[in-house]
Design a protein around this motif. Sequence first.
Motif, PDB file in Angstrom:
ATOM      1  N   LYS A   3     -34.146 -45.846  12.616  1.00  0.00           N
ATOM      2  CA  LYS A   3     -32.771 -45.796  13.128  1.00  0.00           C
ATOM      3  C   LYS A   3     -32.759 -45.839  14.647  1.00  0.00           C
ATOM      4  O   LYS A   3     -31.903 -46.493  15.257  1.00  0.00           O
ATOM      5  N   GLU A  28     -35.029 -47.216  16.598  1.00  0.00           N
ATOM      6  CA  GLU A  28     -35.375 -48.580  17.001  1.00  0.00           C
ATOM      7  C   GLU A  28     -34.181 -49.520  16.814  1.00  0.00           C
ATOM      8  O   GLU A  28     -33.853 -50.306  17.708  1.00  0.00           O
ATOM      9  N   ARG A  29     -33.507 -49.419  15.680  1.00  0.00           N
ATOM     10  CA  ARG A  29     -32.364 -50.296  15.397  1.00  0.00           C
ATOM     11  C   ARG A  29     -31.243 -50.067  16.417  1.00  0.00           C
ATOM     12  O   ARG A  29     -30.664 -51.023  16.938  1.00  0.00           O
ATOM     13  N   SER A  30     -30.952 -48.827  16.705  1.00  0.00           N
ATOM     14  CA  SER A  30     -29.883 -48.522  17.657  1.00  0.00           C
ATOM     15  C   SER A  30     -30.235 -49.028  19.055  1.00  0.00           C
ATOM     16  O   SER A  30     -29.392 -49.583  19.756  1.00  0.00           O
ATOM     17  N   ARG A  59     -32.210 -51.513  19.792  1.00  0.00           N
ATOM     18  CA  ARG A  59     -32.124 -52.979  19.778  1.00  0.00           C
ATOM     19  C   ARG A  59     -30.675 -53.465  19.832  1.00  0.00           C
ATOM     20  O   ARG A  59     -30.361 -54.426  20.519  1.00  0.00           O
ATOM     21  N   GLU A  60     -29.786 -52.780  19.104  1.00  0.00           N
ATOM     22  CA  GLU A  60     -28.369 -53.153  19.138  1.00  0.00           C
ATOM     23  C   GLU A  60     -27.803 -52.978  20.546  1.00  0.00           C
ATOM     24  O   GLU A  60     -27.051 -53.833  21.028  1.00  0.00           O
TER      25      GLU A  60
END
Length: 101
Positions: free
Chosen positions: A74, A76-78, A80-81
């Motif tokens: 989560k 990493e995803r945040s 990247r976003e």
Amino acid sequence: MLDAGRVRRFRREAAALAGRNAALERQADQAVAAERARIARELHDIVAHHLSVVVLQAAGARASGKPADGALLKIERSGREALTEMRRLLGVLRESPMRPA
């Protein structure tokens, strides 16, 4: 041949056009400044939101005492976003034509 009356009229019209042109330029400059301010606020909101998520996920993973794979995903995803949105908005700013000062 131009008489004095026509010359005066042409000068008045030229002065009026110059005044309108200056007013339109000021209006355009204000619109550009307002749009840049809006983009800056949006960029701030996006980055602040995603960084808050990153901080909360990291704190939660640390406090849980469990393996943190889900939280790390989560995070990493945040991150990247946030980077994607920031690049998009910065691209918009870079593409905007700059008017000479």
